[in-house]
Design an enzyme around this catalytic site. Structure first.
Site, mmCIF file in Angstrom:
data_model
loop_
_atom_site.group_PDB
_atom_site.id
_atom_site.type_symbol
_atom_site.label_atom_id
_atom_site.label_comp_id
_atom_site.label_asym_id
_atom_site.label_seq_id
_atom_site.Cartn_x
_atom_site.Cartn_y
_atom_site.Cartn_z
ATOM 1 N N TRP A 125 5.476 -10.483 -1.145
ATOM 2 C CA TRP A 125 5.774 -9.676 0.057
ATOM 3 C C TRP A 125 7.282 -9.510 0.199
ATOM 4 O O TRP A 125 8.044 -10.244 -0.448
ATOM 5 C CB TRP A 125 5.188 -10.341 1.321
ATOM 6 C CG TRP A 125 4.869 -9.346 2.395
ATOM 7 C CD1 TRP A 125 5.526 -9.161 3.564
ATOM 8 C CD2 TRP A 125 3.813 -8.379 2.359
ATOM 9 N NE1 TRP A 125 4.942 -8.133 4.268
ATOM 10 C CE2 TRP A 125 3.889 -7.630 3.546
ATOM 11 C CE3 TRP A 125 2.812 -8.055 1.438
ATOM 12 C CZ2 TRP A 125 3.018 -6.590 3.844
ATOM 13 C CZ3 TRP A 125 1.949 -7.020 1.732
ATOM 14 C CH2 TRP A 125 2.056 -6.297 2.922
ATOM 15 N N ASP A 181 13.908 -5.300 5.972
ATOM 16 C CA ASP A 181 13.932 -4.548 7.230
ATOM 17 C C ASP A 181 12.561 -4.552 7.899
ATOM 18 O O ASP A 181 11.587 -5.064 7.340
ATOM 19 C CB ASP A 181 14.394 -3.106 6.971
ATOM 20 C CG ASP A 181 13.359 -2.281 6.221
ATOM 21 O OD1 ASP A 181 12.605 -2.849 5.387
ATOM 22 O OD2 ASP A 181 13.270 -1.066 6.466
ATOM 23 N N GLU A 184 9.691 -3.560 5.915
ATOM 24 C CA GLU A 184 9.342 -4.496 4.843
ATOM 25 C C GLU A 184 9.653 -3.958 3.455
ATOM 26 O O GLU A 184 9.000 -4.289 2.487
ATOM 27 C CB GLU A 184 7.844 -4.861 4.918
ATOM 28 C CG GLU A 184 7.338 -5.036 6.329
ATOM 29 C CD GLU A 184 5.947 -5.645 6.417
ATOM 30 O OE1 GLU A 184 4.976 -4.906 6.250
ATOM 31 O OE2 GLU A 184 5.853 -6.869 6.637
ATOM 32 N N GLU A 185 10.649 -3.098 3.367
ATOM 33 C CA GLU A 185 10.923 -2.443 2.088
ATOM 34 C C GLU A 185 12.335 -2.658 1.576
ATOM 35 O O GLU A 185 12.561 -2.684 0.378
ATOM 36 C CB GLU A 185 10.705 -0.924 2.245
ATOM 37 C CG GLU A 185 9.282 -0.559 2.545
ATOM 38 C CD GLU A 185 9.104 0.920 2.890
ATOM 39 O OE1 GLU A 185 8.005 1.434 2.683
ATOM 40 O OE2 GLU A 185 10.075 1.545 3.354
ATOM 41 N N GLU A 412 -2.203 3.832 12.811
ATOM 42 C CA GLU A 412 -0.759 3.684 12.555
ATOM 43 C C GLU A 412 -0.089 5.045 12.403
ATOM 44 O O GLU A 412 0.963 5.322 12.967
ATOM 45 C CB GLU A 412 -0.560 2.858 11.280
ATOM 46 C CG GLU A 412 0.883 2.637 10.880
ATOM 47 C CD GLU A 412 0.989 1.898 9.553
ATOM 48 O OE1 GLU A 412 0.689 2.511 8.494
ATOM 49 O OE2 GLU A 412 1.339 0.696 9.556
HETATM 50 C C1 NOJ Z 1 3.332 -2.523 3.182
HETATM 51 C C2 NOJ Z 1 4.343 -2.504 4.282
HETATM 52 O O1 NOJ Z 1 3.802 -3.057 5.405
HETATM 53 C C3 NOJ Z 1 4.807 -1.087 4.523
HETATM 54 O O2 NOJ Z 1 5.716 -1.048 5.565
HETATM 55 C C4 NOJ Z 1 5.422 -0.599 3.267
HETATM 56 O O3 NOJ Z 1 5.834 0.725 3.426
HETATM 57 C C5 NOJ Z 1 4.437 -0.700 2.121
HETATM 58 N N1 NOJ Z 1 3.919 -2.050 2.007
HETATM 59 C C6 NOJ Z 1 5.078 -0.273 0.800
HETATM 60 O O4 NOJ Z 1 6.149 -1.134 0.486
HETATM 61 C C1 NOJ Z 2 3.797 -1.921 8.199
HETATM 62 C C2 NOJ Z 2 5.010 -1.699 9.028
HETATM 63 O O1 NOJ Z 2 5.993 -1.073 8.225
HETATM 64 C C3 NOJ Z 2 5.528 -2.991 9.574
HETATM 65 O O2 NOJ Z 2 6.623 -2.728 10.412
HETATM 66 C C4 NOJ Z 2 4.462 -3.712 10.346
HETATM 67 O O3 NOJ Z 2 4.942 -4.957 10.757
HETATM 68 C C5 NOJ Z 2 3.219 -3.895 9.510
HETATM 69 N N1 NOJ Z 2 2.800 -2.663 8.922
HETATM 70 C C6 NOJ Z 2 2.067 -4.438 10.343
HETATM 71 O O4 NOJ Z 2 1.766 -3.547 11.385
#
Ligand code: NOJ
Ligand code: NOJ
Length: 558
Positions: A125, A181, A184-185, A412
């Protein structure tokens, strides 16, 4: 006259539209939030991000989502909007206390997500994510402050403070390290993260004092000042915007709903529309809103392509997004509205809108005759601007309404092609973001003062930054490397008082120095053996120190 009348009629219809959306969607959103706490195998107080288990699997608990959601519930409880939430809140605190102690792949409270049974998620992750501990501390302190003001001293002291300490000690020690960030990227320094960390440490310093811990109060204050300074570095006048992620090279333009979310989640009702903390009504936050919203205009999303300039559009995370092919997100569209309602609150409090050359483009897109001047609240010009901004904000809610199915359920994302829902269903954060926007529109201010009022930049004259100089040099026995240069901090070119570098990583010699921020200076390394000085060859080396933070300079002897 006919035009004026029908325009008035139209405007009234829109207002009524938004009001009816709020009264329909509000209760659904609230129920949607509550349905995602302690369900689907989750322990009591655990917030699931979404019940979706495939495409995508969101049946986990994220510290960020959970803390934002519980901040909303705690605000509702402490303001007596909903007095039934006490058990959920204490369950949340108990659950988060358990998660704080679960050993995890980040090895810290920066671990972003856990299994809903309160065990560690050990798959790959983007970790750590350093916004979570700050958001959690903010939510818990909001509750603790309420309890203390109503005479309950022991639970805040014995249960909440020990947890807040863990989160804030982590923030205080690690904010200057990169992390992932909120999306999560990106591994770097992120506006949202830094803004919420700054806020948490400010409130934390006050809270620590209340708990009799003056040492921590001092540490949190010192680090908050450093964070505030660092925060200024996200502003880019050449981009007319806040840059979402710095200290990264990810090929993106930097315009991102990250910054709008950062502004609304650090809103302080006691502060003015101050630019230093990018308050929602500040000129910089407004220009950022303008530029960021504009990045979603045009053909990026088919459902935006027919929408004229100066009207609300559907907002996604950032225009380069490829997750689910890149679509609008409810929480981003709601945030764009919420910033503007909060801005209106700040102007009403201030009794004026001060239009600066920075905020002018934001206002002229709505009222073309706006000029750089102060609009006091008792003038027609002020009223015109307020109602234009309010209608513009409502436009974002009208779009959310348009793309909310009749069930009222919020996923979402919604497809850029036709607005059909996609990605995770019943996203808890989508519901929470709808509710905070609705409260802001109705003038119910949920935010609590956290210490933004009256802050001044610590980055002005006198501010210093820490620079590490690394010089690769092979030396003879008895010979050492020194640095000297054109400023006081570098001994003004003296060789007799030149500063010695350490050779613990030989042949890399190092020294860390505090030098004035944003300053250009010259320097050179010298080698000294038995008092004999040898200079590096010309020209002098030149460096400009950053405005804030730290910097590492790597050189090789010449
Ligand atoms: C899952 C993350 O929660 C999401 O924010 C991200 O865009 C994708 N993985 C791809 O990295
Ligand atoms: C993906 C989003 O990018 C992230 O900000 C969020 O925490 C997770 N999904 C779970 O909702």
């Amino acid at each position: 006259m006919r035009f004026a009348l029908s325009f008035f009629f139209l405007a009234k219809v829109c207002l009524a539209d938004v009001a009816s959306y709020i009264s329909m969607e509000g209760p659904i959103a609230k129920a949607g939030v509550l349905a995602n706490i302690g369900t689907k195998g989750a322990k009591p107080g655990i917030v699931i991000a979404s019940p979706s288990t495939i495409d995508p699997d969101y049946l986990y608990t994220w510290t960020r989502d959970s803390s934002l959601v519980f901040k909303l519930l705690i605000d509702q409880y402490t303001r007596r909007i909903d007095t039934t939430l006490l058990n959920q809140i204490t369950d949340f605190i108990t659950a988060e206390g358990i998660l704080q102690g679960v050993s995890n792949p980040s090895g810290s409270v920066g671990e972003p997500k856990f299994n809903v049974d309160e065990t560690a998620f050990t798959g790959p992750w983007g970790r750590p994510q350093r916004d979570g501990p700050a958001l959690r501390a903010t939510a818990m302190m909001t509750f603790a402050n309420y309890l203390i003001s109503s005479g309950n001293i022991s639970y805040p002291a014995n249960t909440i403070w020990p947890m807040v300490k863990i989160d804030l000690d982590y923030v205080s020690a690690n904010w200057n390290n990169t992390g992932f960030d909120l999306w999560e990227e990106v591994d770097g320094s992120s506006f949202f993260t830094i803004a919420v960390q700054h806020r948490a440490l400010r409130e934390g310093a006050t809270f620590a004092t209340l708990q009799g811990d003056n040492t921590r109060a001092a540490t949190y204050n010192t680090q908050a000042a450093n964070l505030l300074c660092f925060l200024q570095g996200f502003w880019s006048s050449s981009s007319s915007a806040l840059i979402a992620n710095i200290n990264v090279n990810n090929g993106r333009g930097g315009l991102d709903a990250n910054t709008i979310l950062g502004s609304i989640h650090t809103f302080d009702p006691a502060a003015g529309p101050d630019a230093i903390t990018f308050q929602p009504g500040s000129d910089k936050a407004l220009l950022n809103h303008y530029t960021t919203v504009n990045s979603f205009r045009g053909s990026l999303y088919t459902i935006n392509s027919h929408i004229a300039a100066g009207q609300a559009v559907n907002i996604g995370r950032y225009k380069e997004d490829v997750y689910y092919n890149g679509n609008p997100w409810y929480l981003a569209t709601f945030a764009a509205a919420e910033q503007l309602y909060l801005a209106i609150y700040q102007w009403e409090q201030a009794g004026q809108i001060n239009v600066t050359s920075t905020s002018l483009p934001f206002f002229t897109q709505l009222v073309s005759s706006t000029t750089v001047q102060n609009y006091p609240s008792n003038t027609p010009g002020y009223r015109t601007l307020i109602s234009a901004v309010f209608s513009y904000a409502d436009g974002f809610l009208e779009l959310a309404k348009e793309y909310t199915p009749s069930s009222g359920r919020l996923s979402e994302q919604y497809l850029k092609s036709n607005g059909t829902q996609t990605s995770a269903v019943d996203l808890t954060w989508s519901y929470a973001s709808a509710l905070t926007a609705f409260f802001a529109r109705n003038g119910t201010i949920l935010g609590n003062a956290w210490g933004a009022k009256g802050l001044t930049t610590p980055c002005g004259p006198g501010a210093t930054v820490s620079i590490t100089f690394l010089e690769t040099a092979t030396t003879m026995s008895g010979e050492s490397i020194y640095i000297t240069g054109s400023i006081d901090a570098l001994q003004n070119w003296s060789t007799s008082t030149a500063l010695p570098l350490s050779s613990t990583k030989y042949p890399v010699w190092s020294i860390t120095l505090d030098v004035p921020a944003s300053t250009t200076f010259q320097y050179k390394y010298i080698r000294i053996r038995n008092g004999v000085v040898t200079w590096e060859s010309d020209p002098n080396r030149s460096l400009t120190s950053p405005a804030s933070g730290t910097y590492t300079e790597r050189d090789t002897w010449r």
